[in-house]
Write a protein that holds these residues in place. Structure first.
Motif, short mmCIF file in Angstrom:
data_model
loop_
_atom_site.label_atom_id
_atom_site.label_comp_id
_atom_site.label_asym_id
_atom_site.label_seq_id
_atom_site.Cartn_x
_atom_site.Cartn_y
_atom_site.Cartn_z
N GLN A 141 0.73 -1.02 0.06
CA GLN A 141 -0.06 -0.12 -0.12
C GLN A 141 0.72 1.14 0.01
OE1 GLN A 141 -2.59 -0.23 3.21
NE2 GLN A 141 -3.81 -1.96 2.50
N ASP A 142 1.84 1.18 0.71
CA ASP A 142 2.93 2.41 0.74
C ASP A 142 3.49 2.58 -0.50
OD1 ASP A 142 2.58 2.56 3.53
OD2 ASP A 142 4.37 1.81 3.93
N ARG A 143 3.50 1.78 -1.32
CA ARG A 143 4.35 1.93 -2.75
C ARG A 143 3.24 1.83 -3.86
NH1 ARG A 143 7.81 -0.55 0.11
NH2 ARG A 143 9.90 -0.83 -0.51
N GLY A 144 1.80 2.24 -3.64
CA GLY A 144 0.71 2.54 -4.29
C GLY A 144 0.01 1.64 -4.91
N TYR A 145 0.19 0.23 -4.48
CA TYR A 145 -0.78 -0.78 -4.87
C TYR A 145 -1.78 -1.34 -4.00
CZ TYR A 145 3.17 -1.75 -8.09
OH TYR A 145 3.96 -1.66 -9.23
N ALA A 146 -3.12 -1.72 -4.42
CA ALA A 146 -4.01 -2.22 -3.76
C ALA A 146 -4.65 -3.48 -4.38
CB ALA A 146 -5.13 -0.95 -3.87
N GLN A 147 -5.49 -4.07 -3.20
CA GLN A 147 -6.08 -5.33 -3.68
C GLN A 147 -6.91 -5.20 -4.82
OE1 GLN A 147 -9.01 -7.02 -0.90
NE2 GLN A 147 -7.93 -8.79 -0.85
N ASN A 148 -6.95 -6.03 -5.87
CA ASN A 148 -7.49 -6.10 -7.07
C ASN A 148 -9.00 -6.68 -6.93
OD1 ASN A 148 -8.59 -6.12 -9.64
ND2 ASN A 148 -6.66 -7.40 -10.51
N PRO A 149 -10.11 -5.74 -7.23
CA PRO A 149 -11.36 -6.50 -6.91
C PRO A 149 -11.58 -7.62 -7.94
CG PRO A 149 -11.40 -4.08 -7.07
CD PRO A 149 -10.03 -4.45 -7.35
N ALA A 150 -11.18 -7.69 -8.94
CA ALA A 150 -11.44 -8.97 -10.01
C ALA A 150 -10.64 -10.13 -9.32
CB ALA A 150 -10.80 -8.39 -11.35
N TRP A 151 -9.53 -9.84 -8.57
CA TRP A 151 -9.04 -11.15 -7.98
C TRP A 151 -9.82 -11.68 -6.80
CZ3 TRP A 151 -7.83 -12.52 -3.05
CH2 TRP A 151 -7.10 -13.65 -2.87
N VAL A 152 -10.41 -10.60 -6.22
CA VAL A 152 -11.38 -11.09 -4.79
C VAL A 152 -12.56 -11.77 -5.34
CG1 VAL A 152 -12.93 -9.89 -3.21
CG2 VAL A 152 -10.80 -9.13 -3.53
N THR A 153 -13.32 -11.48 -6.55
CA THR A 153 -14.31 -11.98 -7.06
C THR A 153 -13.99 -13.51 -7.62
OG1 THR A 153 -15.13 -9.92 -8.02
CG2 THR A 153 -16.09 -11.97 -8.86
N GLU A 154 -12.76 -13.62 -8.21
CA GLU A 154 -12.40 -15.03 -8.73
C GLU A 154 -11.88 -15.89 -7.55
OE1 GLU A 154 -8.54 -16.23 -11.22
OE2 GLU A 154 -9.82 -14.81 -12.33
N ALA A 155 -11.39 -15.23 -6.50
CA ALA A 155 -10.72 -15.88 -5.35
C ALA A 155 -12.22 -16.34 -4.63
CB ALA A 155 -10.12 -15.17 -4.38
N ASN A 156 -13.14 -15.69 -4.33
CA ASN A 156 -14.25 -15.96 -3.51
C ASN A 156 -14.92 -17.42 -4.27
OD1 ASN A 156 -14.41 -14.42 -1.44
ND2 ASN A 156 -15.18 -12.88 -2.78
N GLN A 157 -14.90 -17.48 -5.55
CA GLN A 157 -15.40 -18.70 -6.31
C GLN A 157 -14.61 -19.87 -6.14
OE1 GLN A 157 -15.76 -17.21 -10.16
NE2 GLN A 157 -17.49 -15.89 -9.82
N GLN A 158 -13.36 -19.61 -6.16
CA GLN A 158 -12.56 -20.74 -5.87
C GLN A 158 -12.71 -21.15 -4.29
OE1 GLN A 158 -8.46 -19.39 -7.04
NE2 GLN A 158 -8.97 -19.49 -9.24
N ALA A 159 -12.80 -20.25 -3.45
CA ALA A 159 -12.62 -20.65 -2.27
C ALA A 159 -13.62 -21.35 -1.65
CB ALA A 159 -12.58 -19.31 -1.32
N GLN A 160 -15.05 -21.33 -2.27
CA GLN A 160 -16.04 -22.10 -2.05
C GLN A 160 -15.74 -23.19 -2.62
OE1 GLN A 160 -19.17 -19.95 -4.22
NE2 GLN A 160 -19.62 -18.43 -2.74
N ARG A 161 -15.17 -23.69 -3.82
CA ARG A 161 -14.88 -25.01 -4.48
C ARG A 161 -13.94 -25.78 -3.31
NH1 ARG A 161 -10.80 -26.34 -7.24
NH2 ARG A 161 -10.38 -24.28 -7.68
N ILE A 162 -12.79 -25.00 -3.21
CA ILE A 162 -11.71 -25.67 -2.44
C ILE A 162 -12.40 -26.04 -0.90
CG2 ILE A 162 -9.58 -25.11 -1.15
CD1 ILE A 162 -8.91 -23.54 -3.72
N ALA A 163 -13.06 -25.19 -0.40
CA ALA A 163 -13.59 -25.30 1.11
C ALA A 163 -14.56 -26.84 0.71
CB ALA A 163 -14.46 -24.27 1.24
N HIS A 164 -15.40 -26.66 0.07
CA HIS A 164 -16.07 -27.98 -0.27
C HIS A 164 -15.21 -29.32 -0.47
CE1 HIS A 164 -19.05 -30.86 -1.28
NE2 HIS A 164 -19.50 -30.23 -2.38
#
Length: 136
Positions: free
Chosen positions: A80-103
């Motif tokens: 964050q100090d270097r000007g980077y932030a979490q990518n919302p597109a990654w969050v959407t994709e990761a939530n879908q993967q997390a559901q599958r992995i959790a199952h």
């Protein structure tokens, strides 16, 4: 007799030159591929995060989790100090993967997501939705 000495000197000189040339060819470093700005920032911040958590003990299981959490938090703040932030597109994709992995693995979605997040924070691959983005 003189021609033999001259010949020996020439052979030694040629062998010396060949040895020097061989040593130079071994010592030459191929130019490394140029890292992207985000990859350089990740490497720098990962080093900082590792140093920040280096003194924490890892004897008990919860201490290992605390150390991983500190490294993750320091890496996040550094990026964050270097000007980077979490990518919302990654969050959407990761939530879908997390559901599958959790199952599949029988863990909570939060644990699967956090595992994905900690892995993705350290990667910068071209042509892949990355964890970090630099807001315009």
């Amino acid at each position: 007799m003189k021609t033999a000495r001259v010949l020996v000197v020439l052979v030694i000189g040629l062998l010396g030159y060949a040895g020097f040339w061989y040593w130079q060819s071994l010592a030459e470093v191929e130019p490394a591929h140029q890292q992207s700005d985000v990859a350089q920032a990740i490497n720098q911040c990962d080093l900082i995060a590792s140093k920040a958590a280096a003194e924490l003990p890892e004897v008990l299981p919860f201490q290992k989790l605390e150390k991983a959490a500190r490294q993750s938090r320091v890496l996040d703040r550094c990026m964050q100090d270097r000007g980077y932030a979490q990518n919302p597109a990654w969050v959407t994709e990761a939530n879908q993967q997390a559901q599958r992995i959790a199952h599949e693995q029988g863990v909570s979605e939060a644990e699967a997501y956090e595992t994905l997040r900690r892995q993705a924070m350290l990667k910068a691959q071209p042509n892949v939705v990355g964890y970090w983005r630099k807001p315009a």
